[in-house]
Write an enzyme that holds these catalytic residues in place. Structure first.
Site, PDB file in Angstrom:
ATOM      1  N   HIS A  88       0.849  -1.197   0.000  1.00 29.10           N
ATOM      2  CA  HIS A  88       0.000   0.000   0.000  1.00 29.10           C
ATOM      3  C   HIS A  88       0.878   1.238   0.000  1.00 29.10           C
ATOM      4  O   HIS A  88       2.094   1.157   0.187  1.00 29.10           O
ATOM      5  CB  HIS A  88      -0.957  -0.006   1.200  1.00 29.10           C
ATOM      6  CG  HIS A  88      -0.295   0.146   2.530  1.00 29.10           C
ATOM      7  ND1 HIS A  88       0.669  -0.725   3.005  1.00 29.10           N
ATOM      8  CD2 HIS A  88      -0.434   1.092   3.501  1.00 29.10           C
ATOM      9  CE1 HIS A  88       1.060  -0.338   4.199  1.00 29.10           C
ATOM     10  NE2 HIS A  88       0.417   0.769   4.527  1.00 29.10           N
ATOM     11  N   ASP A 133       6.349   4.253   4.622  1.00 27.47           N
ATOM     12  CA  ASP A 133       7.249   3.243   5.190  1.00 27.47           C
ATOM     13  C   ASP A 133       7.205   1.931   4.408  1.00 27.47           C
ATOM     14  O   ASP A 133       7.946   0.998   4.714  1.00 27.47           O
ATOM     15  CB  ASP A 133       6.937   3.007   6.682  1.00 27.47           C
ATOM     16  CG  ASP A 133       5.470   2.692   6.949  1.00 27.47           C
ATOM     17  OD1 ASP A 133       4.590   3.282   6.301  1.00 27.47           O
ATOM     18  OD2 ASP A 133       5.198   1.837   7.822  1.00 27.47           O
TER      19      ASP A 133
END
Lengths: 310, 310
Positions: A62, A66
């Site tokens: 996604h 990060d």
């Protein structure tokens, strides 16, 4: 016959010195599959001696930083190191916009073809080669960051010829490929020799599932039923179940319940909040529900051995 | 009275495990100025214990990835850690497009005001506070990546009162601020007491220049004339002068010649090509021309001590 996962980073939103941002690499028979690519992934690949030019497929769960901020740097380095082979990226379609916009502004042309495959919200078979399939399934994170789970499954191999037995029954060479597929052999005299006398079952297929940045939902278990090794995020301990819900994450206990529901064989916890310098308490919480649980750490390697069919 | 540079990364296009991508932090009296921000800079800031929430100004030399790919991650982490203070970025205007495009696609709103200042090709004063000025000057890299040099200079401080002497001459308190600015004191009897008897000269001003990713051009020296500490890229050794020219970089010898021409006091070499696991040969080459040369390494700290006026 290798099937092995190397953890490159198991931190969460804000990385720490102990835990880099999310990234892992799956080695299936010396084919390397990168899963997520947080900032610093190219350095982690070097640090843990992964031959990263052999990565041909990258899966991004996604679009939170990060999980992908390291992609542009990895692509740049591969190009500077004169990679020529196609590189495939499977992700939210907006990642293509982000990468292409940066390359355009920098007036950079990669030396290799970069091919994006856009992930949809329905479960799908997104990759297949002679040894492996990759399937996706939707998980549940923040509304503006649809997140995808990945299931990597070895393909069923052919049966192994028992040379001593095929010699004894004088099976012709031309018949061997049919034997490998499970056919019985009929001798010139009409005697039927059961396949299981002439061959051995192939090793059990191995599978690995990656589920990160998601709320716990019982129904997700169906997508990874019987998986050998399940990586499940465990951003928080059970004491923060409300916070986990609020931030669309899972607790250690929820990760363990998922492993139990899915009848997984082994559970890995990762994506730890920076509030846990030592995530051992999370391990304890998970093991109360699912004993065969381990903690990830950067550089950890988990190998799935070749196993006889159970 | 600190004036200190910490090297966060001194690698070049492709980072290595020894050398991260370009980034440095200048600490002037506990104000922190970040110069370039290659991938992994946020981790280097943690590693070398820089209080990075105190960084309010970031200077980006040019838009090659090894100089800015770490910015988006640093911004994200600062926001997640609830920074509220303004953050200023000085860069090619296209960096604003790159950052804002990513934030928009991710539907992310930073918790703090992010203010971009676009660098122009003419020398300019781009920053000033009570203790420091920052000036820019154009360098010469690839046509599509205009690169900027930075000169950080302390401001002249006021003269220091010699309390014993002002007591002896009974200088009134109200006159002290004029003494500090250099005025002579006239006693009620009309006697002129020279300022230099009542005060001491302030310490010499200190300066630091950053010149990276550039061809060698003699004329650049005028912008950094008399600088105390000069960081100059030295991507290659002298044996690759042709390659340096072709790739718009400098050799160790050229960096040393720049220090000599600029009458710098101290030279730092950095931005080493990954072909030099050990850049000691470059140091030797530079020292033949400019003896007071040192090599950068990740984590190196170079402090400019407070010095008496020469």
């Amino acid at each position: 016959m290798k099937f092995e996962i190397t953890i490159l980073g198991c931190g969460s939103a804000v990385p720490t010195l102990q835990r880099n941002a999310a990234a892992q690499v799956l080695n299936v028979l010396e084919r390397y599959f990168l899963i997520d690519c947080g900032e610093g992934t190219q350095q982690q690949l070097r640090r843990f001696k992964v031959p990263y030019n052999k990565i041909n497929h990258i899966f991004i769960s996604h679009l939170h930083g990060d999980h992908f901020f390291g992609l542009i740097g990895l692509l740049s380095s591969l190009s500077l190191q004169d990679r020529k082979a196609e590189l495939h990226v499977y992700s939210d379609k907006r990642l293509q916009e982000i990468i292409e916009f940066q390359l355009k502004v920098m007036n950079t042309r990669l030396n290799f073809p970069l091919i994006f495959h856009h992930l949809e919200r329905e479960p799908a078979l997104i990759y297949e080669d002679k040894a492996l399939t990759v399937r996706t399934f939707p998980l549940k994170h923040r509304y503006d960051a649809p997140v995808t789970g990945f299931l990597f499954t070895e393909k069923e191999r052919e049966r192994t010829i028992r040379r001593d037995m095929t010699d004894a029954f004088q099976v012709p060479v031309a018949f061997m490929h049919r034997l490998k597929k499970g056919e019985d052999f009929v001798t010139p005299d009409g005697e039927v020799i059961a396949n299981c006398r002439l061959t051995m079952a192939p090793p059990a297929v191995r599978s690995y599932a990656y589920m990160t940045d998601t709320l716990f939902r019982e129904c997700f278990a169906e997508h990874v039923k019987g998986v050998d090794l399940l990586y499940h995020e465990s951003t928080y301990g059970n004491e923060f179940e409300d916070l986990a819900k609020e931030t669309f994450h899972s607790t250690a206990g929820q990760a363990a319940r998922m492993a139990l529901l899915a009848e997984a064989k082994h559970l890995l916890l990762g994506h730890f909040s920076s509030r846990y310098p030592d995530p051992t308490p999370l391990l304890k919480q998970a093991r109360e529900i699912f004993p065969n649980t381990d903690l990830c750490y950067d550089g950890a390697v988990f190998e799935l051995p070749v196993a006889k069919r159970g």
